[in-house]
Motif scaffolding. Structure first.
Motif, PDB file in Angstrom:
ATOM      1  N   ARG A  53      13.954  16.829  10.960  1.00 30.54           N
ATOM      2  CA  ARG A  53      13.623  15.469  10.593  1.00 30.54           C
ATOM      3  C   ARG A  53      14.297  15.027   9.339  1.00 30.54           C
ATOM      4  O   ARG A  53      14.551  14.015   9.083  1.00 30.54           O
ATOM      5  CB  ARG A  53      12.139  15.440  10.619  1.00 30.54           C
ATOM      6  CG  ARG A  53      11.697  13.964  10.605  1.00 30.54           C
ATOM      7  CD  ARG A  53      10.063  14.092  10.357  1.00 30.54           C
ATOM      8  NE  ARG A  53       9.750  14.625   9.241  1.00 30.54           N
ATOM      9  CZ  ARG A  53       8.459  14.546   8.666  1.00 30.54           C
ATOM     10  NH1 ARG A  53       7.366  14.059   9.516  1.00 30.54           N
ATOM     11  NH2 ARG A  53       8.029  15.213   7.437  1.00 30.54           N
ATOM     12  N   ASP A  54      14.075  16.195   8.291  1.00 35.98           N
ATOM     13  CA  ASP A  54      14.472  15.663   6.961  1.00 35.98           C
ATOM     14  C   ASP A  54      16.189  15.445   7.186  1.00 35.98           C
ATOM     15  O   ASP A  54      16.767  14.476   6.424  1.00 35.98           O
ATOM     16  CB  ASP A  54      14.538  16.802   6.008  1.00 35.98           C
ATOM     17  CG  ASP A  54      12.950  16.964   5.748  1.00 35.98           C
ATOM     18  OD1 ASP A  54      12.255  15.996   6.050  1.00 35.98           O
ATOM     19  OD2 ASP A  54      12.569  18.091   5.138  1.00 35.98           O
ATOM     20  N   ALA A  85      10.919  13.060  16.358  1.00 41.00           N
ATOM     21  CA  ALA A  85      10.790  14.086  15.435  1.00 41.00           C
ATOM     22  C   ALA A  85       9.163  14.261  14.950  1.00 41.00           C
ATOM     23  O   ALA A  85       8.596  15.093  14.779  1.00 41.00           O
ATOM     24  CB  ALA A  85      11.701  14.037  14.361  1.00 41.00           C
ATOM     25  N   ASP A  86       8.740  13.172  14.523  1.00 39.57           N
ATOM     26  CA  ASP A  86       7.500  13.246  13.887  1.00 39.57           C
ATOM     27  C   ASP A  86       6.268  13.409  15.129  1.00 39.57           C
ATOM     28  O   ASP A  86       5.361  14.252  14.942  1.00 39.57           O
ATOM     29  CB  ASP A  86       6.980  11.704  13.521  1.00 39.57           C
ATOM     30  CG  ASP A  86       7.951  11.191  12.019  1.00 39.57           C
ATOM     31  OD1 ASP A  86       8.078  12.356  11.571  1.00 39.57           O
ATOM     32  OD2 ASP A  86       8.089  10.201  11.925  1.00 39.57           O
ATOM     33  N   ARG A  98      16.716  12.026   8.526  1.00 42.80           N
ATOM     34  CA  ARG A  98      16.450  10.765   7.784  1.00 42.80           C
ATOM     35  C   ARG A  98      17.622  10.481   6.591  1.00 42.80           C
ATOM     36  O   ARG A  98      17.515   9.601   6.061  1.00 42.80           O
ATOM     37  CB  ARG A  98      14.899  11.041   6.895  1.00 42.80           C
ATOM     38  CG  ARG A  98      13.526  10.938   7.637  1.00 42.80           C
ATOM     39  CD  ARG A  98      12.680  11.460   6.699  1.00 42.80           C
ATOM     40  NE  ARG A  98      11.267  11.090   7.539  1.00 42.80           N
ATOM     41  CZ  ARG A  98      10.062  11.382   6.814  1.00 42.80           C
ATOM     42  NH1 ARG A  98      10.078  11.973   5.547  1.00 42.80           N
ATOM     43  NH2 ARG A  98       9.173  11.140   7.617  1.00 42.80           N
ATOM     44  N   LEU A 113      13.622   9.525  14.930  1.00 41.77           N
ATOM     45  CA  LEU A 113      12.678   9.919  13.829  1.00 41.77           C
ATOM     46  C   LEU A 113      11.206   9.962  14.495  1.00 41.77           C
ATOM     47  O   LEU A 113      10.425  10.813  14.105  1.00 41.77           O
ATOM     48  CB  LEU A 113      12.767   9.022  12.695  1.00 41.77           C
ATOM     49  CG  LEU A 113      13.950   8.865  11.753  1.00 41.77           C
ATOM     50  CD1 LEU A 113      13.812   8.008  10.540  1.00 41.77           C
ATOM     51  CD2 LEU A 113      13.936  10.470  11.267  1.00 41.77           C
TER      52      LEU A 113
END
Length: 412
Positions: free
Chosen positions: A274-275, A291-292, A278, A288
């Protein structure tokens, strides 16, 4: 008639009364020795009393002792023997028979003291009497009233005479027992000493066998107790597994913790992905959002697995897993101690059997029973001299006391 010689006139006889002062008596010759007064009856009685005292306290005891020693007392022979308790595996005196075989120190004093007490006991006198007929042996000289034994003597009389005729001494430092037996014949004295040696050997062998049996019996009892405890703990462990339907709770807990660890690794990778996303995607990118959601799902699963581990075991209605693990680990600890105790008990039993076969107590004879050639007792002239000396001292003491009392009365 007038020229006839006149007859001599008799001199007047003095009065028979005592003369108070002979120097004033006109007929007293100063050169003549003084008259010896006659002994009064009281002085004669005193001399007779002294003579009777001498006869009673000196002459009579000496005559009685001489009559016994030279006319009534029989010759007594003495046989001697010496032995000690030893062990085959040690050059030093053996340890106590009542200690643990292979012992923890001590020395043979306990064995020697046991024999010392037994040899002087009434039971030993009765055993030797059953073998040799001590009443006949010590009643061989009926006139010997001091060292003889009547045929109708009781068991108590026999025991008292046994302690006088048989002397046992113990060297506590070396552990050596010395035995001397008196009898009216040399062969009988040796027979008594030999019988004592045989009885001592039998006692030592019996005590040694009993000690070996005790050592093996104690080790076997310890082994049986350890085995029973091990069986009990194993049965409790089986009941525990059946109750919780878990063979190994620690393995189950480790498996569940492995799932949690795997989920945590997945969570770490999802966070990294996820990082990285982003870095080049916008906030409204659907990747995203996915991913969350993935991260949230992994965290929820981790919490659920941790709750399952902390809340309950594998079976419905079972105890919490920490309690199950604590009970299981306690049983495992008891099982480990029980197995070690069982193994040690087996080793102790094997060692006790080996020691029982290896260590054997026996009686080491240092001096075999001797056969005397001449009678040692009674020492007639020496004993008569002792009696005369004591009688003389007693008589002198009585005479001194008598004259002291008389002088005190005269002075009073």
């Amino acid at each position: 008639m007038q020229n006839a010689l006149p007859f001599p006139q008799p001199r007047p006889v003095p009065s028979p009364g005592p003369v108070q002062n002979p120097a004033r008596d006109p007929g007293h010759d100063p050169a003549a020795p003084p008259p010896v007064p006659l002994a009064p009856p009281r002085r004669r009685r005193r001399r007779l009393a002294v003579l009777a005292l001498v006869l009673l306290l000196f002459a009579a005891p000496v005559a009685a002792a001489g009559l016994y020693l030279f006319a009534l007392a029989g010759d007594r022979f003495r046989s001697e023997a010496a032995f000690s308790v030893r062990a085959q595996d040690a050059p030093v005196p053996a340890a106590g028979l009542f200690g643990v075989l292979g012992g923890l120190g001590g020395g043979e004093a306990s064995d020697a003291e046991i024999l010392f007490d037994v040899l002087r006991s009434r039971a030993m006198a009765e055993r030797i009497d059953a073998r040799l007929d001590l009443r006949a042996i010590y009643g061989r000289v009926p006139g010997d009233l001091v060292f003889g034994l009547p045929a109708d003597a009781t068991a108590e009389d026999l025991a008292r005479h046994w302690r006088r005729a048989v002397r046992v001494t113990l060297d506590r430092q070396a552990g050596i027992l010395s035995v001397s037996a008196d009898a009216f014949t040399a062969a009988e004295a040796r027979a008594i000493a030999a019988a004592l040696l045989e009885e001592s050997t039998r006692i030592v062998n019996g005590l040694s066998a009993q000690a070996r049996a005790d050592a093996i019996g104690f080790a076997a009892a310890d082994l049986a107790e350890a085995e029973a405890r091990l069986r009990d703990i194993r049965a409790r462990l089986a009941d525990f597994r059946r109750a919780h339907r878990i063979v190994d709770p620690s393995a189950d807990a480790a498996g569940q913790m492995g799932v949690v660890s795997s989920l945590e690794q997945d969570l770490a990778r999802a966070l990294i992905d996820r990082d990285m996303l982003r870095a080049y995607a916008g906030p409204e990118d659907h990747r995203l959002t996915q991913a969350d959601r993935r991260i949230a799902a992994i965290r929820a699963r981790i919490e659920a697995e941790r709750g399952a581990i902390a809340a309950a075991g594998a079976a419905p209605g079972a105890s919490p897993m920490p309690d199950v693990l604590a009970g299981y680990e306690a049983l495992l600890t008891d099982l480990e101690f029980a197995q070690e105790a069982y193994t040690q008990a087996q080793a102790n039993l094997a060692a006790a059997r080996a020691e029982a076969r290896r260590q054997t107590r026996y009686l080491a004879t240092h001096i075999a029973p001797t056969l005397p050639e001449t009678a040692e007792y009674p020492r007639r002239w020496a004993d008569l001299g002792l009696v005369a000396a004591f009688a003389a001292m007693l008589c002198a003491l009585a005479l001194v006391s008598t004259y002291s009392v008389r002088d005190g009365r005269v002075a009073g």
